[in-house]
Design a protein around this motif. Structure first.
Motif, mmCIF file in Angstrom:
data_model
loop_
_atom_site.group_PDB
_atom_site.id
_atom_site.type_symbol
_atom_site.label_atom_id
_atom_site.label_comp_id
_atom_site.label_asym_id
_atom_site.label_seq_id
_atom_site.Cartn_x
_atom_site.Cartn_y
_atom_site.Cartn_z
ATOM 1 N N PRO A 102 0.791 -1.241 0.000
ATOM 2 C CA PRO A 102 0.000 0.000 0.000
ATOM 3 C C PRO A 102 0.818 1.284 0.000
ATOM 4 O O PRO A 102 0.274 2.351 -0.291
ATOM 5 N N ILE A 103 2.101 1.205 0.333
ATOM 6 C CA ILE A 103 2.926 2.420 0.387
ATOM 7 C C ILE A 103 4.132 2.260 -0.533
ATOM 8 O O ILE A 103 4.800 1.220 -0.536
ATOM 9 N N ARG A 104 4.392 3.293 -1.305
ATOM 10 C CA ARG A 104 5.581 3.345 -2.162
ATOM 11 C C ARG A 104 6.571 4.340 -1.557
ATOM 12 O O ARG A 104 6.202 5.471 -1.242
ATOM 13 N N ILE A 105 7.816 3.913 -1.390
ATOM 14 C CA ILE A 105 8.883 4.827 -0.964
ATOM 15 C C ILE A 105 9.729 5.117 -2.201
ATOM 16 O O ILE A 105 10.522 4.287 -2.649
ATOM 17 N N VAL A 106 9.534 6.289 -2.775
ATOM 18 C CA VAL A 106 10.118 6.635 -4.069
ATOM 19 C C VAL A 106 11.404 7.438 -3.880
ATOM 20 O O VAL A 106 11.398 8.492 -3.232
ATOM 21 N N PHE A 107 12.497 6.936 -4.442
ATOM 22 C CA PHE A 107 13.750 7.685 -4.472
ATOM 23 C C PHE A 107 13.720 8.589 -5.699
ATOM 24 O O PHE A 107 13.799 8.115 -6.834
ATOM 25 N N ASP A 108 13.595 9.882 -5.480
ATOM 26 C CA ASP A 108 13.536 10.846 -6.573
ATOM 27 C C ASP A 108 14.875 11.573 -6.628
ATOM 28 O O ASP A 108 15.107 12.548 -5.904
ATOM 29 N N PHE A 109 15.777 11.061 -7.485
ATOM 30 C CA PHE A 109 17.106 11.645 -7.603
ATOM 31 C C PHE A 109 17.099 12.805 -8.587
ATOM 32 O O PHE A 109 16.169 12.989 -9.374
ATOM 33 N N PHE A 110 18.180 13.599 -8.537
ATOM 34 C CA PHE A 110 18.321 14.766 -9.412
ATOM 35 C C PHE A 110 17.080 15.641 -9.308
ATOM 36 O O PHE A 110 16.506 16.087 -10.310
ATOM 37 N N ALA A 111 16.665 15.882 -8.065
ATOM 38 C CA ALA A 111 15.402 16.584 -7.797
ATOM 39 C C ALA A 111 15.611 17.605 -6.682
ATOM 40 O O ALA A 111 16.006 17.244 -5.571
ATOM 41 N N MET A 112 15.341 18.866 -6.956
ATOM 42 C CA MET A 112 15.583 19.958 -6.010
ATOM 43 C C MET A 112 14.270 20.666 -5.689
ATOM 44 O O MET A 112 13.617 21.204 -6.588
ATOM 45 N N PRO A 113 13.858 20.676 -4.419
ATOM 46 C CA PRO A 113 12.638 21.409 -4.078
ATOM 47 C C PRO A 113 12.869 22.914 -4.232
ATOM 48 O O PRO A 113 13.868 23.447 -3.754
ATOM 49 N N VAL A 114 11.944 23.579 -4.906
ATOM 50 C CA VAL A 114 12.094 25.026 -5.117
ATOM 51 C C VAL A 114 10.964 25.825 -4.483
ATOM 52 O O VAL A 114 11.077 27.038 -4.308
ATOM 53 N N ALA A 115 9.866 25.159 -4.128
ATOM 54 C CA ALA A 115 8.757 25.859 -3.470
ATOM 55 C C ALA A 115 7.814 24.829 -2.862
ATOM 56 O O ALA A 115 7.761 23.670 -3.290
ATOM 57 N N ILE A 116 7.100 25.273 -1.836
ATOM 58 C CA ILE A 116 6.038 24.468 -1.233
ATOM 59 C C ILE A 116 4.766 25.285 -1.318
ATOM 60 O O ILE A 116 4.744 26.466 -0.964
ATOM 61 N N GLU A 117 3.702 24.667 -1.809
ATOM 62 C CA GLU A 117 2.465 25.414 -2.062
ATOM 63 C C GLU A 117 1.280 24.772 -1.352
ATOM 64 O O GLU A 117 1.299 23.572 -1.035
ATOM 65 N N GLY A 118 0.264 25.573 -1.124
ATOM 66 C CA GLY A 118 -0.970 25.081 -0.536
ATOM 67 C C GLY A 118 -1.795 26.220 0.006
ATOM 68 O O GLY A 118 -1.299 27.322 0.245
ATOM 69 N N ASP A 119 -3.070 25.971 0.198
ATOM 70 C CA ASP A 119 -3.995 26.966 0.717
ATOM 71 C C ASP A 119 -4.024 26.871 2.237
ATOM 72 O O ASP A 119 -4.821 26.118 2.815
ATOM 73 N N GLY A 120 -3.125 27.572 2.901
ATOM 74 C CA GLY A 120 -3.058 27.580 4.353
ATOM 75 C C GLY A 120 -2.380 26.375 4.964
ATOM 76 O O GLY A 120 -2.219 26.286 6.189
ATOM 77 N N LYS A 121 -1.937 25.433 4.135
ATOM 78 C CA LYS A 121 -1.219 24.247 4.604
ATOM 79 C C LYS A 121 -0.518 23.620 3.406
ATOM 80 O O LYS A 121 -0.788 23.971 2.251
ATOM 81 N N VAL A 122 0.361 22.683 3.674
ATOM 82 C CA VAL A 122 1.081 22.028 2.583
ATOM 83 C C VAL A 122 0.120 21.189 1.737
ATOM 84 O O VAL A 122 -0.649 20.381 2.271
ATOM 85 N N GLU A 123 0.177 21.389 0.420
ATOM 86 C CA GLU A 123 -0.586 20.556 -0.506
ATOM 87 C C GLU A 123 0.284 19.963 -1.606
ATOM 88 O O GLU A 123 -0.052 18.911 -2.157
ATOM 89 N N ARG A 124 1.400 20.621 -1.918
ATOM 90 C CA ARG A 124 2.276 20.105 -2.957
ATOM 91 C C ARG A 124 3.675 20.706 -2.796
ATOM 92 O O ARG A 124 3.827 21.803 -2.236
#
Length: 433
Positions: A256-278
């Motif tokens: 039921p759970i996937r632990i995904v290794f996302d390499f070559f990936a840099m977070p540049v922003a966190i978005e959401g309406d009053g809380k984290v959504e993406r």
């Protein structure tokens, strides 16, 4: 007689105390001062609760703590109950062994949104640290993003993915265990700016991800270098990359759970309406120096929880030289200023293992021996006791801690070694009159 005060009762503090005992024999008195009523620092509240074999090193520190010339002085806060200047006046040497308990800030837009937490806070939450017991992380899914490619990131992902049965024998606190069993994640994404050859994950910790009951590690084979390139890696690193290759080659598992290794990936922003959504992520590529550079390609990862595992910092102390870039006290091989030293992460920054602190402690003890000679006739322990008593400070001794520990053991759920108290008040209340 030499009088030495050590600020911090974690591995660096106790290894330094042990080294001072061996350097000076009976002609030393060491006071280990901690703001919490419980000792052992990172061992108690930093090491993952399902890694009990690592926590066993505390028995070595206990053997030092119960000797006549080393004393635990708990529930005493530097800057509130006493100052560095007062300690330097009382002791021949004062050693800062405060570790690096603060998270390095995640400096991207949206990092202040509810649902974003640093690893120190998140790890402290499931380990019962009084500073973080009320964290209440956002576990309502559908995804969690863990930023970082080191062992702390692996710990966080593993703890998020485990079943209740898999926590058997651990000392995860009940409030965290209950909350985690109600989590609704289907994907846990590990973000790394660089690639598989640059991870700071050790083989044992990586291998554990492949043995989880309800979670499967996912690695994109396209992210892996040619297998011949593994030969240039150090042996431990090569074993870790071999685990990633095995994950990439495994058939898809119906878990039921996937632990995904996302390499070559840099977070540049966190978005959401009053809380984290993406989390908005930019694809990276390595330049000739091995640094990750953004390519301009971005995508979004749905998430309710973001845990930043990008490093730690030692909190500065007013008046003490500080290296802001490195996040530690400024020092010359452990010497900060006359009478004042730093050891462990407070000296070198958050690098190395628990065992790395042992040679560090012995090196500092040698410098103290060279600097203080036979001692300067300072008051040491009696002076500290008089000062704290005059200020009404309620000191916790190692014997008090043993009573707290006995109460924690008695309160443990079946199979657990203890149920930790998660507030200072509860710790103090567990002592016998």
């Amino acid at each position: 007689m030499r009088h030495i005060a050590i600020i911090g009762s974690g591995p660096a503090g106790y290894y330094t105390a042990e080294a001072c005992q061996k350097a000076f024999g009976a002609e030393v008195r060491v006071d280990i001062i901690d703001r919490l009523p419980v000792p052992f620092g990172l061992i108690r509240t930093g090491v993952a609760p399902d890694h009990q074999s690592i926590k066993g090193v505390s028995r070595r520190y206990e053997a030092v703590a119960v000797t006549d010339n080393v004393r635990f002085v708990g529930n005493v806060t530097l800057g509130k109950d006493l100052s560095i200047e007062e300690l330097i006046g009382l002791y021949d040497a004062v050693v800062l062994a405060t570790g690096a308990p603060n998270d390095r800030p995640l400096e991207i837009p949206g990092s202040e949104l509810p649902g974003v937490t640093g690893s120190a806070a998140f790890v402290g939450w499931y380990n019962g640290h009084p500073d973080h017991a009320a964290l209440a992380p956002a576990l309502d899914g559908p995804g969690a993003v863990v930023i970082g490619n080191g062992n702390v990131a692996l710990d966080v992902a593993r703890i998020l993915a485990k079943t209740e049965a898999e926590f058997g024998g651990s000392d995860i606190v009940n409030h965290a265990l209950t909350a985690l069993q109600g989590a609704r994640f289907d994907t846990i994404t590990l973000l790394g700016r660089r690639g598989p050859h640059q991870i700071a994950m050790t083989p044992k910790e990586l291998g554990e991800l492949g043995e989880l009951a309800r979670a499967a590690p996912i690695v994109d084979a396209a992210d892996l270098p040619q297998v011949e390139e593994d030969a240039a890696l150090e042996p431990g690193q090569r074993k870790s990359v071999t685990h990633l290759r095995h994950f990439a080659a495994r058939e898809a598992e119906a878990k039921p759970i996937r632990i995904v290794f996302d390499f070559f990936a840099m977070p540049v922003a966190i978005e959401g309406d009053g809380k984290v959504e993406r989390v908005i992520v930019e694809r990276t590529a390595l330049d000739e120096s091995g640094a990750a550079r953004g390519t301009g390609e971005t995508y979004a990862i749905p998430a309710s929880l973001v845990v930043s595992c990008i490093g730690y910092r030692t909190p500065p102390i007013p008046g003490i030289p500080y290296d802001d870039r490195a996040g530690r006290f400024a020092n010359d091989e452990g010497r900060v200023m006359p009478g004042l030293y730093a050891v462990g992460w407070a000296r070198r920054g958050p690098t190395g293992t628990i065992g790395t602190n042992r040679p560090d402690g012995f090196a500092i003890a040698e410098k103290i021996a060279a600097d203080i000679g036979e001692g300067a006739g300072k008051q040491g322990r009696p002076g500290l006791d008089a000062l704290l008593q005059s200020r009404g400070v309620e000191v916790v001794t190692f014997r008090d801690w043993q009573q707290i520990e006995t109460a924690e053991i008695a309160a443990a759920r079946d199979g657990s070694p203890r149920e930790k108290f998660t507030s200072v008040e509860a710790m103090l209340g567990a002592r016998n009159p």
